[in-house]
Each structure stands twice: as structure tokens, then as C-alpha cells.
Design an enzyme around this catalytic site. Structure first.
Site, PDB file in Angstrom:
ATOM      1  N   GLY A 264       0.818  -1.405  -0.028  1.00 36.17           N
ATOM      2  CA  GLY A 264       0.040   0.004  -0.151  1.00 36.17           C
ATOM      3  C   GLY A 264       0.882   1.286  -0.110  1.00 36.17           C
ATOM      4  O   GLY A 264       2.041   1.220   0.544  1.00 36.17           O
TER       5      GLY A 264
ATOM      6  N   THR B 146       5.263   1.112   6.522  1.00 35.27           N
ATOM      7  CA  THR B 146       4.016   0.890   6.976  1.00 35.27           C
ATOM      8  C   THR B 146       3.440   1.832   7.779  1.00 35.27           C
ATOM      9  O   THR B 146       4.163   2.573   8.809  1.00 35.27           O
ATOM     10  CB  THR B 146       4.130  -0.482   8.144  1.00 35.27           C
ATOM     11  OG1 THR B 146       2.815  -0.422   8.866  1.00 35.27           O
ATOM     12  CG2 THR B 146       5.345  -0.395   8.976  1.00 35.27           C
ATOM     13  N   ILE B 147       2.265   2.390   7.537  1.00 38.90           N
ATOM     14  CA  ILE B 147       1.428   3.396   8.195  1.00 38.90           C
ATOM     15  C   ILE B 147       1.190   2.838   9.698  1.00 38.90           C
ATOM     16  O   ILE B 147       1.100   3.401  10.643  1.00 38.90           O
ATOM     17  CB  ILE B 147       0.332   4.336   7.695  1.00 38.90           C
ATOM     18  CG1 ILE B 147      -0.798   3.375   7.617  1.00 38.90           C
ATOM     19  CG2 ILE B 147       0.845   5.211   6.514  1.00 38.90           C
ATOM     20  CD1 ILE B 147      -2.279   3.932   7.344  1.00 38.90           C
ATOM     21  N   ASP B 148       1.117   1.449   9.818  1.00 40.63           N
ATOM     22  CA  ASP B 148       0.666   0.774  10.980  1.00 40.63           C
ATOM     23  C   ASP B 148       1.629   0.849  12.192  1.00 40.63           C
ATOM     24  O   ASP B 148       1.281   0.176  12.958  1.00 40.63           O
ATOM     25  CB  ASP B 148      -0.055  -0.512  10.592  1.00 40.63           C
ATOM     26  CG  ASP B 148      -1.254  -0.450   9.849  1.00 40.63           C
ATOM     27  OD1 ASP B 148      -1.925   0.462   9.538  1.00 40.63           O
ATOM     28  OD2 ASP B 148      -1.703  -1.631   9.413  1.00 40.63           O
TER      29      ASP B 148
ATOM     30  N   GLN C 213      -5.921   8.573   5.928  1.00 36.45           N
ATOM     31  CA  GLN C 213      -4.741   8.467   6.847  1.00 36.45           C
ATOM     32  C   GLN C 213      -3.282   7.997   5.906  1.00 36.45           C
ATOM     33  O   GLN C 213      -2.635   8.278   6.347  1.00 36.45           O
ATOM     34  CB  GLN C 213      -4.777   7.302   8.008  1.00 36.45           C
ATOM     35  CG  GLN C 213      -5.941   7.723   8.822  1.00 36.45           C
ATOM     36  CD  GLN C 213      -6.521   6.257   9.307  1.00 36.45           C
ATOM     37  OE1 GLN C 213      -6.222   6.061  10.618  1.00 36.45           O
ATOM     38  NE2 GLN C 213      -7.461   5.496   8.751  1.00 36.45           N
ATOM     39  N   ARG C 214      -3.599   7.636   4.641  1.00 37.39           N
ATOM     40  CA  ARG C 214      -2.242   7.185   3.886  1.00 37.39           C
ATOM     41  C   ARG C 214      -1.943   8.148   2.805  1.00 37.39           C
ATOM     42  O   ARG C 214      -0.932   8.195   2.347  1.00 37.39           O
ATOM     43  CB  ARG C 214      -3.022   5.864   3.353  1.00 37.39           C
ATOM     44  CG  ARG C 214      -2.532   4.717   4.275  1.00 37.39           C
ATOM     45  CD  ARG C 214      -2.285   3.362   3.866  1.00 37.39           C
ATOM     46  NE  ARG C 214      -2.608   3.067   2.249  1.00 37.39           N
ATOM     47  CZ  ARG C 214      -3.163   2.045   1.860  1.00 37.39           C
ATOM     48  NH1 ARG C 214      -3.783   1.192   2.619  1.00 37.39           N
ATOM     49  NH2 ARG C 214      -3.139   1.889   0.531  1.00 37.39           N
TER      50      ARG C 214
HETATM   51  O1  F6P Z   1      -1.338  -2.380   6.142  1.00 35.30           O
HETATM   52  C1  F6P Z   1      -1.579  -1.061   6.038  1.00 35.30           C
HETATM   53  C2  F6P Z   1      -3.030  -0.847   5.879  1.00 35.30           C
HETATM   54  O2  F6P Z   1      -3.234   0.593   5.728  1.00 35.30           O
HETATM   55  C3  F6P Z   1      -3.939  -1.472   6.931  1.00 35.30           C
HETATM   56  O3  F6P Z   1      -3.883  -0.614   8.126  1.00 35.30           O
HETATM   57  C4  F6P Z   1      -5.389  -1.530   5.923  1.00 35.30           C
HETATM   58  O4  F6P Z   1      -5.959  -2.271   6.687  1.00 35.30           O
HETATM   59  C5  F6P Z   1      -4.764  -1.740   4.717  1.00 35.30           C
HETATM   60  O5  F6P Z   1      -3.481  -1.212   4.467  1.00 35.30           O
HETATM   61  C6  F6P Z   1      -5.905  -1.498   3.584  1.00 35.30           C
HETATM   62  O6  F6P Z   1      -5.223  -1.719   2.383  1.00 35.30           O
HETATM   63  P1  F6P Z   1      -5.685  -1.387   1.051  1.00 35.30           P
HETATM   64  O7  F6P Z   1      -5.223  -0.103   0.702  1.00 35.30           O
HETATM   65  O8  F6P Z   1      -5.451  -2.334   0.099  1.00 35.30           O
HETATM   66  O9  F6P Z   1      -7.394  -1.453   1.152  1.00 35.30           O
END
Ligand code: F6P
Length: 330
Positions: A10, A128-130, A255-256
Site C-alpha cells: 500500500g 507501514t503506516i501501521d 490516513q495514507r
Molecule cells: O497495512 C496497512 C493498511 O493501511 C492497513 O491498516 C489497512 O487495513 C490496509 O492497509 C488497507 O489496504 P488497502 O489499501 O489495500 O485497502
């Protein structure tokens, strides 16, 4: 020296700052030629690459996303039902690459480790944002995600106060509750629910009822990993147990996206430069680590397939408990 760079998994605030730093450091320190690989490992499978020179990576430090594109599905070990790992390694040799810098999460690190064993020298950069990669105390992108989640929590609080409501905000964090923990503390949430700490909805309802009497509103921060549809699930469970209205907000990809915070720009620059240092040292098969506040290295094989979860006795949890934050049990 000729080095490929790719971003997998991601997107994450700070990816471009890492691409910029690793490229500039490699060019500046050893005059390397840097090749950008498009859409993660898909670029190596489909032969899509382009040169990255000084100009191509200039002006990128504050730009969200990744200029190289990314893919969280592409896996040379299983591509359309076929293992094309050896073809990918052969293509990298054809390009004259001495090695690849792979910037990505645990999935990307697992692929990097497997391809390293097949003959594609790789240095990994954790993304990783997590904040849940092993041997990484602080990953770039996390500070940005926490800032966005904190702002959201603060914003719903005024609605909670005005209407006398319970306001629930769901943060990202599929397996680990770091974003919810830090954003919850930063925005003074009353209840923080993490995948690592089992909660009892009766106890959460008791906090809300008590606050109905004292302060009219409650702010709950819940990590998505707590349960499927975490915010909605908790909202539904609370509605049958309390008098106040309940509203749930799922933050998701806000958040991303977008610009990394200054702290993440600095951290991403350190990660990118540390990766270039590993390349120069010939430390193939290693991932940049961040422990004790310092950049270091760890074997790719030691991180693949693992998750760094919030320990139940983490000092932030103890601190939050002491100032009256509920983690959802009596
Ligand atoms: O692993 C990072 C993350 O942001 C998780 O917190 C979230 O569940 C996932 O990616 C979402 O991924 P996608 O963009 O594939 O929906």
C-alpha cells in the site's frame, strides 16, 4: 554500480522522500545509476523500468504517494498461477542491476527475501503506516497517520459535546493498534480499543453512561483490527445499552494519502540514506531497521511474516490508564 528501486504494498506518506533520499545518496556518494521499477514487482515481471536521475527525484520530499507506482498484489512467486521468480531474476541481470532496493511492508519483504535467495541481491526498506514491522520502532508514514487520526478525533469531539453524543472514530491498523493508541492519547479520547487488548462492550457502555451524567459526550478511538467493521460494530452494540445517540466515522485511506509530516520527511530521508549505505556496504539480504532511536540493519529473513503488535504492558498504555483512559474493560 547500477541499482533498481521499487515500492511495493500500500502507499504511505514518505515513500517519495525515501525514493529521493536513496537515489540522491547513491548518486552523490558513488555515482551510481539508479533505475526506477514501476508498480512494485509488477515492473520486474512486465519489464517496466525507467531511469531515475537527480532531477527525476528533486522536489519530491513533501509529495504523497509514490512516483514509481505500487502494487500490493504483484508477486513473482505466484503470478497468474505461475512462479516467475527466476524470470524476474534473469530480467534484473539483463538490466545490469547489481541489486534492488525494495521499499515495502511485510509482504514485500517476504518476496524480497525469497528473490534474494534466488539470486536477486536486495536491500529492504520497511514501509507501514501501521508501524507494525518487526525491528522498526518508528516507521515513516506513521506520524502522518497519527496526525490525521488525531485531527479527526478532535473534530468529532466538538460534535459530541454539542449534541451530547458518543462519537466513534475507526483508525487503520489491521493487525496492530499503534495508530489508535497514539492518536487516541494525542486527541484525549476517553476510550481506546486495540486489537491487542480484549474489550467488553458492557464496560465501554459503562464509561459512556458515566460520562452521560458528567460530561454528556464520549470519544472512542478504535483500531480497525479490533473486529470486522470495528466502529460500526461497536456503535451498534452501544446503541442497545446507552441513552445517547452514537455516531461512527471510518477514516480509511485519508490516513495514507497526501503530504508526510516534517517528522516523516526526516525519518524517510534517514531510511533512504540508510538503504543506500547498506547497498554501498554490499549488505544484501538486509533490511534497514530502527531500534533504540538509531538506524541499523536486520536480515530480511528475520522480519518476513512477522507483526510488531502493541505489548499489553507498553508504557503508553500504562500512562493512559493512569490518566483515566479506558481500554474497554472494567
Ligand atoms: O497495512 C496497512 C493498511 O493501511 C492497513 O491498516 C489497512 O487495513 C490496509 O492497509 C488497507 O489496504 P488497502 O489499501 O489495500 O485497502
Amino acid at each position: 554500480m547500477r541499482i533498481g528501486v521499487l515500492t511495493g504494498g500500500g502507499d504511505c506518506p514518505g515513500l517519495n522522500a525515501v525514493i529521493r533520499a536513496v537515489t540522491k545518496s547513491l548518486i552523490h556518494q558513488c555515482g551510481a545509476a539508479v533505475i526506477g521499477i514501476e508498480d512494485g514487482y509488477l515492473g520486474l515481471i512486465e519489464h517496466r523500468v525507467r531511469p531515475l536521475d537527480w532531477r527525476a527525484v528533486s522536489g519530491l520530499i513533501a509529495t504523497g504517494g509514490t512516483i514509481l507506482g505500487t502494487s500490493n498484489r504483484a508477486n513473482p512467486l505466484s503470478h497468474g498461477g505461475r512462479d516467475v521468480g527466476d524470470e524476474v531474476v534473469a530480467y534484473a541481470r539483463e538490466l545490469g542491476l547489481d541489486g534492488v532496493v525494495a521499499i515495502g511492508g511485510d509482504g514485500t519483504m517476504a518476496i524480497a527475501h525469497a528473490l534474494q535467495q534466488r539470486g536477486l541481491p536486495t536491500v529492504g526498506v520497511p514501509k507501514t503506516i501501521d508501524n507494525d514491522v518487526m525491528h522498526v520502532e518508528r516507521s515513516f508514514g506513521f506520524d502522518t497517520a497519527v496526525a490525521i487520526a488525531s485531527e479527526a478525533l478532535e473534530r468529532v469531539q466538538t460534535t459530541g459535546q454539542s449534541h451530547g453524543r458518543v462519537m466513534i472514530v475507526e483508525t487503520m491498523g489491521r493487525h496492530a493498534g499503534w495508530i489508535a493508541l497514539e492518536a487516541g492519547i494525542a486527541a484525549a479520547a476517553d476510550v481506546i480499543l486495540l486489537p491487542e487488548i480484549a474489550h467488553d462492550v458492557e464496560a465501554v457502555a459503562a464509561v459512556c453512561r458515566e460520562r452521560e451524567r458528567r460530561q454528556r459526550f464520549t470519544v472512542i478511538c478504535v483500531a480497525e483490527g479490533v473486529q470486522a467493521s470495528a466502529a460500526q460494530g461497536i456503535a451498534d452494540a452501544l446503541r442497545t445499552r446507552i441513552a445517547s445517540e452514537v455516531r461512527a466515522t471510518v477514516l480509511g485511506h485519508v490516513q495514507r494519502g497526501g503530504a508526510p509530516t516534517p517528522a516523516d520527511r526526516v525519518l524517510a530521508t534517514l531510511y533512504g540514506d540508510a538503504a543506500a549505505e547498506l547497498v554501498r556496504a554490499g549488505a544484501w539480504g538486509a533490511m534497514v531497521s530502527h531500534e533504540g532511536g538509531r538506524m541499523g540493519r536486520v536480515a530480511l529473513g528475520d522480519v518476513a511474516g512477522q507483526t510488531r503488535r502493541v505489548p499489553g504492558d507498553h508504557p503508553l498504555i500504562d500512562c493512559a490508564r493512569r490518566i483515566g483512559v479506558s481500554f474497554g474493560h472494567a
